[in-house]
Design an enzyme around this catalytic site. Sequence first.
Site, PDB file in Angstrom:
ATOM      1  N   ALA A  66       0.855  -1.190   0.000  1.00  0.00           N
ATOM      2  CA  ALA A  66       0.000   0.000   0.000  1.00  0.00           C
ATOM      3  C   ALA A  66       0.889   1.237   0.000  1.00  0.00           C
ATOM      4  O   ALA A  66       2.056   1.182   0.400  1.00  0.00           O
ATOM      5  CB  ALA A  66      -0.900  -0.021   1.222  1.00  0.00           C
ATOM      6  N   GLU A 112      -0.111  -9.498  -0.742  1.00  0.00           N
ATOM      7  CA  GLU A 112      -1.545  -9.831  -0.673  1.00  0.00           C
ATOM      8  C   GLU A 112      -2.172  -9.906  -2.072  1.00  0.00           C
ATOM      9  O   GLU A 112      -3.044 -10.742  -2.334  1.00  0.00           O
ATOM     10  CB  GLU A 112      -2.266  -8.798   0.206  1.00  0.00           C
ATOM     11  CG  GLU A 112      -1.854  -8.938   1.668  1.00  0.00           C
ATOM     12  CD  GLU A 112      -2.295  -7.776   2.533  1.00  0.00           C
ATOM     13  OE1 GLU A 112      -1.917  -6.626   2.211  1.00  0.00           O
ATOM     14  OE2 GLU A 112      -3.004  -7.996   3.518  1.00  0.00           O
TER      15      GLU A 112
HETATM   16  N1  CAA Z   1       4.528   3.318  -0.433  1.00  0.00           N
HETATM   17  C1  CAA Z   1       4.908   4.511  -0.919  1.00  0.00           C
HETATM   18  N2  CAA Z   1       6.141   4.743  -1.430  1.00  0.00           N
HETATM   19  C2  CAA Z   1       7.002   3.723  -1.454  1.00  0.00           C
HETATM   20  C3  CAA Z   1       6.661   2.445  -0.991  1.00  0.00           C
HETATM   21  C4  CAA Z   1       5.333   2.251  -0.460  1.00  0.00           C
HETATM   22  N3  CAA Z   1       4.900   1.076  -0.024  1.00  0.00           N
HETATM   23  N4  CAA Z   1       7.721   1.618  -1.144  1.00  0.00           N
HETATM   24  C5  CAA Z   1       8.690   2.373  -1.691  1.00  0.00           C
HETATM   25  N5  CAA Z   1       8.270   3.641  -1.872  1.00  0.00           N
HETATM   26  C6  CAA Z   1       8.990   4.799  -2.394  1.00  0.00           C
HETATM   27  C7  CAA Z   1      10.040   5.263  -1.388  1.00  0.00           C
HETATM   28  O1  CAA Z   1       9.490   6.111  -0.424  1.00  0.00           O
HETATM   29  C8  CAA Z   1      11.002   5.987  -2.301  1.00  0.00           C
HETATM   30  O2  CAA Z   1      10.459   7.240  -2.631  1.00  0.00           O
HETATM   31  P1  CAA Z   1      11.398   8.563  -2.684  1.00  0.00           P
HETATM   32  O3  CAA Z   1      12.234   8.341  -3.907  1.00  0.00           O
HETATM   33  O4  CAA Z   1      10.416   9.667  -2.823  1.00  0.00           O
HETATM   34  O5  CAA Z   1      12.200   8.561  -1.426  1.00  0.00           O
HETATM   35  C9  CAA Z   1      10.974   5.120  -3.561  1.00  0.00           C
HETATM   36  O6  CAA Z   1       9.754   4.388  -3.527  1.00  0.00           O
HETATM   37  C10 CAA Z   1      12.114   4.146  -3.581  1.00  0.00           C
HETATM   38  O7  CAA Z   1      12.100   3.393  -2.372  1.00  0.00           O
HETATM   39  P2  CAA Z   1      13.441   2.911  -1.644  1.00  0.00           P
HETATM   40  O8  CAA Z   1      14.482   3.973  -1.716  1.00  0.00           O
HETATM   41  O9  CAA Z   1      13.070   2.414  -0.284  1.00  0.00           O
HETATM   42  O10 CAA Z   1      13.835   1.699  -2.629  1.00  0.00           O
HETATM   43  P3  CAA Z   1      14.709   0.431  -2.330  1.00  0.00           P
HETATM   44  O11 CAA Z   1      14.907  -0.206  -3.653  1.00  0.00           O
HETATM   45  O12 CAA Z   1      15.911   0.769  -1.508  1.00  0.00           O
HETATM   46  O13 CAA Z   1      13.799  -0.528  -1.402  1.00  0.00           O
HETATM   47  C11 CAA Z   1      11.748  -1.671  -0.807  1.00  0.00           C
HETATM   48  C12 CAA Z   1      12.651  -1.135  -1.930  1.00  0.00           C
HETATM   49  C13 CAA Z   1      12.443  -2.812  -0.044  1.00  0.00           C
HETATM   50  C14 CAA Z   1      10.494  -2.181  -1.487  1.00  0.00           C
HETATM   51  C15 CAA Z   1      11.425  -0.538   0.186  1.00  0.00           C
HETATM   52  O14 CAA Z   1      11.015   0.602  -0.554  1.00  0.00           O
HETATM   53  C16 CAA Z   1      10.347  -0.864   1.176  1.00  0.00           C
HETATM   54  O15 CAA Z   1      10.620  -1.542   2.173  1.00  0.00           O
HETATM   55  N6  CAA Z   1       9.113  -0.350   0.942  1.00  0.00           N
HETATM   56  C17 CAA Z   1       8.016  -0.463   1.875  1.00  0.00           C
HETATM   57  C18 CAA Z   1       7.456  -1.877   1.954  1.00  0.00           C
HETATM   58  C19 CAA Z   1       6.332  -1.925   2.964  1.00  0.00           C
HETATM   59  O16 CAA Z   1       6.501  -1.664   4.131  1.00  0.00           O
HETATM   60  N7  CAA Z   1       5.133  -2.329   2.492  1.00  0.00           N
HETATM   61  C20 CAA Z   1       3.947  -2.432   3.321  1.00  0.00           C
HETATM   62  C21 CAA Z   1       3.036  -1.261   3.084  1.00  0.00           C
HETATM   63  S1  CAA Z   1       1.629  -1.269   4.163  1.00  0.00           S
HETATM   64  C22 CAA Z   1       0.509  -2.287   3.415  1.00  0.00           C
HETATM   65  O17 CAA Z   1       0.746  -2.831   2.363  1.00  0.00           O
HETATM   66  C23 CAA Z   1      -0.825  -2.431   4.132  1.00  0.00           C
HETATM   67  C24 CAA Z   1      -1.740  -3.445   3.554  1.00  0.00           C
HETATM   68  O18 CAA Z   1      -1.807  -4.572   3.998  1.00  0.00           O
HETATM   69  C25 CAA Z   1      -2.667  -3.117   2.458  1.00  0.00           C
END
Ligand code: CAA
Length: 256
Positions: A66, A112
């Site tokens: 999300a 999911e």
């Molecule tokens: N939402 C919004 N933006 C996101 C995102 C997310 N889930 N995941 C990554 N981004 C954005 C980052 O904020 C970043 O933006 P900026 O350039 O503006 O800073 C850009 O994408 C690149 O991200 P990273 O620098 O972190 O990229 P990376 O390659 O180093 O890492 C990753 C990739 C491991 C996927 C890491 O981004 C990450 O851990 N993301 C979050 C994953 C997460 O926690 N997901 C759960 C969300 S909650 C949910 O899903 C609830 C539900 O059940 C419905």
Amino acid sequence: MTVSEVVLAERDGAVGIARLNRPEARNALSADLMERLVEVIEDWDADDDVRCIVIAGGDDYFAAGADIKAMRERSFQETMANPTSVLWSRLAACRTPMIAAVSGFALGGGCELALICDMIVASEKAEFGQPEITLGIIPGAGGTQRLTRVIGKQRAMELVLTGRRVSAQEALAMGFVNRVEKQWFEAAVELAQVVARRAPIAVRLGKQAVQAADETALAAGIAYERRLYELAMATEDRLEGMAAFIEKRRPEFRGR
Ligand code: CAA
């Protein structure tokens, strides 16, 4: 056909292919992306010519979950009223088989989304996880329920309570993914093409029957399967399938 920038939709014969396309946000599932995805999937589900669907991301990201940036400011009241939960249910209600083609990260809502699909083909660098706990929340799009049914309580508990990610090989060993392939996208489309060649009504009945295993107790599930089997026996396609077998030729299924 391109429906929108955030979801690229194309057809390969009887297979519909939806590609998530928000690389700048690691394919985070914004409301806009989810709405487009549901629109594309529902259109295909209503189209008799589409027999199987592939949902894919890019090489490095299936979907990072999300959209955390949009979620950050969301109040409890707004969360309660958020229409996105309905979009997840609409995806799950799709009667056409769906295959997730996963390379790179499938996290949170991304995991999911893969779990809502009926099969998962992964690349060697796919990683799955429910990292919501690291954000102070829990999965909210079926993760705790579908993951538990697929990999069992103990393993699901570990992933949901620690946020640990699992590799493609570990996911394969857990029975979470169907196969791990170097040419993951092509392999997913090929698998979809095989399903698309089968008798369309029987395919939908088969999907319904297997899904019922998650929803019902054994005796009720077996009774339900029997009704669906009887329906399959009423189709013209089953006459064709059996005739083709006996006549040693390929069947020509018409979805009747
Ligand atoms: N939402 C919004 N933006 C996101 C995102 C997310 N889930 N995941 C990554 N981004 C954005 C980052 O904020 C970043 O933006 P900026 O350039 O503006 O800073 C850009 O994408 C690149 O991200 P990273 O620098 O972190 O990229 P990376 O390659 O180093 O890492 C990753 C990739 C491991 C996927 C890491 O981004 C990450 O851990 N993301 C979050 C994953 C997460 O926690 N997901 C759960 C969300 S909650 C949910 O899903 C609830 C539900 O059940 C419905």
